[in-house]
Enzyme design. Structure first.
Site, PDB file in Angstrom:
ATOM      1  N   ASP A  68       0.840  -1.199   0.000  1.00  0.00           N
ATOM      2  CA  ASP A  68       0.000   0.000   0.000  1.00  0.00           C
ATOM      3  C   ASP A  68       0.879   1.255   0.000  1.00  0.00           C
ATOM      4  O   ASP A  68       0.370   2.370  -0.036  1.00  0.00           O
ATOM      5  CB  ASP A  68      -1.012  -0.006   1.151  1.00  0.00           C
ATOM      6  CG  ASP A  68      -0.351  -0.019   2.505  1.00  0.00           C
ATOM      7  OD1 ASP A  68       0.895  -0.095   2.579  1.00  0.00           O
ATOM      8  OD2 ASP A  68      -1.083   0.049   3.516  1.00  0.00           O
ATOM      9  N   SER A  69       2.213   1.064  -0.043  1.00  0.00           N
ATOM     10  CA  SER A  69       3.112   2.189  -0.336  1.00  0.00           C
ATOM     11  C   SER A  69       2.793   2.732  -1.727  1.00  0.00           C
ATOM     12  O   SER A  69       3.235   3.822  -2.092  1.00  0.00           O
ATOM     13  CB  SER A  69       4.582   1.751  -0.261  1.00  0.00           C
ATOM     14  OG  SER A  69       4.794   0.592  -1.050  1.00  0.00           O
ATOM     15  N   ASP A 107      -1.114  -6.314  -0.392  1.00  0.00           N
ATOM     16  CA  ASP A 107      -1.309  -5.662   0.912  1.00  0.00           C
ATOM     17  C   ASP A 107      -2.791  -5.397   1.171  1.00  0.00           C
ATOM     18  O   ASP A 107      -3.496  -4.911   0.280  1.00  0.00           O
ATOM     19  CB  ASP A 107      -0.593  -4.300   0.882  1.00  0.00           C
ATOM     20  CG  ASP A 107       0.312  -4.088   2.063  1.00  0.00           C
ATOM     21  OD1 ASP A 107       0.254  -4.884   3.022  1.00  0.00           O
ATOM     22  OD2 ASP A 107       1.099  -3.121   2.024  1.00  0.00           O
ATOM     23  N   LYS A 137      -0.724  -9.467   2.851  1.00  0.00           N
ATOM     24  CA  LYS A 137       0.033  -8.921   3.989  1.00  0.00           C
ATOM     25  C   LYS A 137      -0.892  -8.007   4.783  1.00  0.00           C
ATOM     26  O   LYS A 137      -1.726  -7.309   4.209  1.00  0.00           O
ATOM     27  CB  LYS A 137       1.255  -8.135   3.507  1.00  0.00           C
ATOM     28  CG  LYS A 137       2.063  -7.526   4.670  1.00  0.00           C
ATOM     29  CD  LYS A 137       3.395  -6.980   4.225  1.00  0.00           C
ATOM     30  CE  LYS A 137       3.355  -5.583   3.673  1.00  0.00           C
ATOM     31  NZ  LYS A 137       2.788  -4.559   4.587  1.00  0.00           N
ATOM     32  N   GLU A 139      -0.887  -5.494   8.650  1.00  0.00           N
ATOM     33  CA  GLU A 139      -0.059  -4.902   9.702  1.00  0.00           C
ATOM     34  C   GLU A 139      -0.585  -5.287  11.087  1.00  0.00           C
ATOM     35  O   GLU A 139      -1.789  -5.469  11.274  1.00  0.00           O
ATOM     36  CB  GLU A 139      -0.034  -3.376   9.549  1.00  0.00           C
ATOM     37  CG  GLU A 139       0.630  -2.929   8.264  1.00  0.00           C
ATOM     38  CD  GLU A 139       0.768  -1.403   8.160  1.00  0.00           C
ATOM     39  OE1 GLU A 139       0.370  -0.682   9.096  1.00  0.00           O
ATOM     40  OE2 GLU A 139       1.265  -0.948   7.113  1.00  0.00           O
ATOM     41  N   GLU A 205       9.819  -3.651  10.207  1.00  0.00           N
ATOM     42  CA  GLU A 205      10.137  -2.337   9.641  1.00  0.00           C
ATOM     43  C   GLU A 205      10.680  -1.402  10.710  1.00  0.00           C
ATOM     44  O   GLU A 205      10.056  -1.224  11.771  1.00  0.00           O
ATOM     45  CB  GLU A 205       8.883  -1.714   8.986  1.00  0.00           C
ATOM     46  CG  GLU A 205       9.185  -0.342   8.381  1.00  0.00           C
ATOM     47  CD  GLU A 205       8.174   0.139   7.352  1.00  0.00           C
ATOM     48  OE1 GLU A 205       7.260  -0.616   6.977  1.00  0.00           O
ATOM     49  OE2 GLU A 205       8.318   1.295   6.915  1.00  0.00           O
TER      50      GLU A 205
HETATM   51  O1  KIV Z   1       3.580  -1.095   1.543  1.00  0.00           O
HETATM   52  C1  KIV Z   1       4.784  -1.425   1.506  1.00  0.00           C
HETATM   53  O2  KIV Z   1       5.508  -1.163   0.543  1.00  0.00           O
HETATM   54  C2  KIV Z   1       5.319  -2.131   2.650  1.00  0.00           C
HETATM   55  C3  KIV Z   1       6.794  -2.378   2.668  1.00  0.00           C
HETATM   56  C4  KIV Z   1       7.499  -1.148   3.066  1.00  0.00           C
HETATM   57  C5  KIV Z   1       7.143  -3.529   3.524  1.00  0.00           C
HETATM   58  O3  KIV Z   1       4.615  -2.463   3.542  1.00  0.00           O
END
Ligand code: KIV
Length: 288
Positions: A68-69, A107, A137, A139, A205
């Site tokens: 989600d970056s 994510d 993924k 958090e 992280e």
């Molecule tokens: O969203 C993302 O790119 C991440 C990485 C920084 C691990 O969670």
């Protein structure tokens, strides 16, 4: 051991290391688990579109994270918080279409799993069915263990993410996590909680290198470091950071492997100058 089970036990269809293997089938979470048993390190990159992902896939990067970056690095938001599940599904589907071998991890964005396990399952199911990702993924350590348990029970592999969790930026800021005895103990509890819940890997992280090394040695699932020192099992970087495309300052833990922003700027200026000066299109670029 039968021939069939021997074949199934191979770490990849080429029988080679995760990185650089020439196999044609997709990497699975089982390959990732076996890599930890072999003590093998591996690289992971983010990806948000089919064409960029195809470069990483062809290069042999075994795991691509549709992170989600994308919020900051692809969609023009200030943080990851506004990213929606619809946006993640669309980006993840593009990355899956652009790749053949990499395991694609999608994510779960902010607000798509915090309500509880059932919401997490509904959201993760979209990423698996509509985008075709091989894993998701999310958090959170102890606070997300119920979500992880239900996803894993339902057949969806989960990569956890602890330490700095950018979706909580409004609560925790962008600060190193796990500093001091109490915070370090909490990080260890979070790491064990996600492992016990069934996660196949965990992102660490922005945590002190020594603590990341300790977590890596006590867990049997692989740790994926970003700003977590050299001793994690894998390393991940945001692709626009490591290619030098992200404008302005990047975090200290980023290593820039290219200067794409300059390269692209130079190419764009050369094109614009050619158009203004009449040098483009030339005879060889024209049809008659
Ligand atoms: O969203 C993302 O790119 C991440 C990485 C920084 C691990 O969670």
């Amino acid at each position: 051991m039968t021939q069939l089970s021997a074949a199934h036990d191979k770490p990849s269809d080429s029988g080679k290391a995760l990185y650089g293997g020439k196999g044609t089938r997709r990497i699975t979470v089982r390959d990732i688990t076996l890599a930890k048993e072999r003590g093998e390190k591996w690289p992971m990159l983010t990806a948000y579109d089919a064409m960029t992902a195809s470069v990483f896939d062809e290069t042999g990067i075994p795991v691509l994270l549709v992170g989600d970056s994308a919020g900051n690095c692809h969609l023009g938001y200030e943080s990851t918080v506004p990213v929606t599940l619809d946006e993640m599904t669309m980006l993840a589907a593009a990355v899956v279409r652009g790749t053949r071998r990499s395991l694609i991890v999608g994510d779960l964005p902010f607000g798509s799993y915090q309500e509880g396990p059932v919401q997490a399952l509904r959201s993760a199911t979209r990423l698996v069915k509509e985008a075709g990702v091989g894993a998701v993924k999310l958090e959170g350590g102890e606070r997300s263990h119920r979500q992880i348990e239900l996803l894993v029970e339902s057949g969806i592999p989960v990569m956890a993410h602890i330490g700095l969790t950018p979706q909580s930026v409004n609560a925790m800021g962008y600060r190193v996590q796990g500093r001091g005895e109490e915070a370090a103990q909490q990080l260890l509890r979070d790491a064990k909680a996600v492992q016990d819940a069934g996660a196949f890997a965990v992102v660490l992280e922005l945590v002190p290198a020594e603590l990341a090394a300790e977590v890596t040695s006590v867990l049997h699932i692989p740790t994926v470091g970003i700003g977590a020192g050299p001793d994690t099992d894998a390393q991940v970087l945001v692709w626009t950071d490591m290619m030098g495309l992200t404008p302005g300052r990047v975090p200290k833990f980023v290593k820039k492997y290219a200067g794409l922003r300059e390269v692209m700027g130079d190419a764009v200026r050369a094109f614009a100058d050619d158009v203004v000066g009449g040098a483009f299109p030339a005879e060889e670029n024209s049809v008659h």
